[in-house]
Design an enzyme around this catalytic site. Sequence first.
Site, PDB file in Angstrom:
ATOM      1  N   GLU A  80       0.827  -1.208   0.000  1.00 26.02           N
ATOM      2  CA  GLU A  80       0.000   0.000   0.000  1.00 26.02           C
ATOM      3  C   GLU A  80       0.867   1.267   0.000  1.00 26.02           C
ATOM      4  O   GLU A  80       0.368   2.352   0.282  1.00 26.02           O
ATOM      5  CB  GLU A  80      -0.956  -0.023   1.192  1.00 26.02           C
ATOM      6  CG  GLU A  80      -1.980  -1.154   1.059  1.00 26.02           C
ATOM      7  CD  GLU A  80      -3.017  -1.186   2.161  1.00 26.02           C
ATOM      8  OE1 GLU A  80      -2.600  -1.207   3.340  1.00 26.02           O
ATOM      9  OE2 GLU A  80      -4.208  -1.203   1.848  1.00 26.02           O
ATOM     10  N   HIS A  99      -2.216   4.466   8.033  1.00 21.37           N
ATOM     11  CA  HIS A  99      -3.327   3.806   7.349  1.00 21.37           C
ATOM     12  C   HIS A  99      -3.681   2.546   8.126  1.00 21.37           C
ATOM     13  O   HIS A  99      -2.811   1.697   8.340  1.00 21.37           O
ATOM     14  CB  HIS A  99      -2.949   3.459   5.910  1.00 21.37           C
ATOM     15  CG  HIS A  99      -3.897   2.491   5.269  1.00 21.37           C
ATOM     16  ND1 HIS A  99      -5.250   2.759   5.144  1.00 21.37           N
ATOM     17  CD2 HIS A  99      -3.716   1.249   4.749  1.00 21.37           C
ATOM     18  CE1 HIS A  99      -5.843   1.725   4.562  1.00 21.37           C
ATOM     19  NE2 HIS A  99      -4.937   0.793   4.323  1.00 21.37           N
ATOM     20  N   HIS A 101      -6.938  -0.551   9.119  1.00 17.91           N
ATOM     21  CA  HIS A 101      -8.234  -1.152   8.818  1.00 17.91           C
ATOM     22  C   HIS A 101      -9.018  -1.219  10.138  1.00 17.91           C
ATOM     23  O   HIS A 101      -9.658  -2.223  10.423  1.00 17.91           O
ATOM     24  CB  HIS A 101      -8.068  -2.553   8.227  1.00 17.91           C
ATOM     25  CG  HIS A 101      -7.229  -2.600   6.982  1.00 17.91           C
ATOM     26  ND1 HIS A 101      -6.763  -3.767   6.444  1.00 17.91           N
ATOM     27  CD2 HIS A 101      -6.773  -1.608   6.171  1.00 17.91           C
ATOM     28  CE1 HIS A 101      -6.051  -3.508   5.348  1.00 17.91           C
ATOM     29  NE2 HIS A 101      -6.034  -2.201   5.174  1.00 17.91           N
ATOM     30  N   TYR A 126     -13.384  18.039  18.662  1.00 18.07           N
ATOM     31  CA  TYR A 126     -12.069  17.428  18.442  1.00 18.07           C
ATOM     32  C   TYR A 126     -11.993  16.786  17.064  1.00 18.07           C
ATOM     33  O   TYR A 126     -10.962  16.831  16.405  1.00 18.07           O
ATOM     34  CB  TYR A 126     -11.767  16.427  19.568  1.00 18.07           C
ATOM     35  CG  TYR A 126     -11.993  17.099  20.883  1.00 18.07           C
ATOM     36  CD1 TYR A 126     -11.089  18.040  21.349  1.00 18.07           C
ATOM     37  CD2 TYR A 126     -13.169  16.889  21.594  1.00 18.07           C
ATOM     38  CE1 TYR A 126     -11.330  18.730  22.509  1.00 18.07           C
ATOM     39  CE2 TYR A 126     -13.420  17.576  22.767  1.00 18.07           C
ATOM     40  CZ  TYR A 126     -12.502  18.503  23.222  1.00 18.07           C
ATOM     41  OH  TYR A 126     -12.751  19.202  24.351  1.00 18.07           O
ATOM     42  N   HIS A 166     -12.776  -0.376   3.218  1.00 16.47           N
ATOM     43  CA  HIS A 166     -11.339  -0.550   3.475  1.00 16.47           C
ATOM     44  C   HIS A 166     -10.947   0.123   4.800  1.00 16.47           C
ATOM     45  O   HIS A 166     -10.932  -0.542   5.822  1.00 16.47           O
ATOM     46  CB  HIS A 166     -10.580   0.007   2.262  1.00 16.47           C
ATOM     47  CG  HIS A 166      -9.127  -0.283   2.249  1.00 16.47           C
ATOM     48  ND1 HIS A 166      -8.342  -0.108   1.134  1.00 16.47           N
ATOM     49  CD2 HIS A 166      -8.289  -0.707   3.217  1.00 16.47           C
ATOM     50  CE1 HIS A 166      -7.090  -0.428   1.406  1.00 16.47           C
ATOM     51  NE2 HIS A 166      -7.034  -0.797   2.668  1.00 16.47           N
TER      52      HIS A 166
HETATM   53 ZN   LIG Z   1      -5.320  -1.103   3.635  1.00 22.14          ZN
END
Ligand SMILES: [Zn+2]
Length: 219
Positions: A80, A99, A101, A126, A166
């Site tokens: 990724e 990143h 999940h 926030y 995702h």
């Molecule tokens: Zn991912």
Amino acid sequence: MSAAMMHGEEHRLREEIVRYGRSLFDRGLTAGSSGNISVRVDDGWLLTPTNACLGHLDPARLAKLDGQGRLIAGDPPSKEAFLHRSMYEARPGAGAIVHLHSTHSAAVSCMGGLDHSDCLPPLTAYFVMKIGRLPLVPYYRPGDPALGEAIRGLAGKHCAVLLANHGPVVSGASLEAAVYATEELEETAKLFLLLRNASVNPLNAAQIEELKSVFKLDL
Ligand SMILES: [Zn+2]
């Protein structure tokens, strides 16, 4: 800055990636070998390796990439990597990207009926201050270069995006800022899911304007 000092700074950033990776893993924010973390350095950027578990990273084996995303040193990078590269190219001020999940953000990313330009309501100040407006990037299969293009198109205006079916991609000036913003997004996604059948009062336009003006937000 001398070569020795640069080396010291990179060493510190490698240790920081390992520490935050373990913290995110230990608290269930990333499972198995999912998720990746990157930090910009003087001559490129560091990224967690492919198939690595964020809970058990080795600072010496992190992938080091040049500005064009080519591997300079370390283990092969996460597949990724292109998500990170697209975000860095669109956001010159970004120093780090996370990143994940993570469960609640990923759950929201699978819901129908979301506003694709603003897919979580401003439930708390926030969230507005750390994330602002969160766009939804349409679904692409893993590794599809079109996903990188879609992120590049949105990331100039947004420090974070949510990838459909995702999970989130979040940038920050520092790794600490990117991690904290990712956690704020995850908590807001959790609140959003908890409140799905409740009558909700998100912040109104005047309250958001006040935040933008007092905290100099660019939303
Ligand atoms: Zn991912």
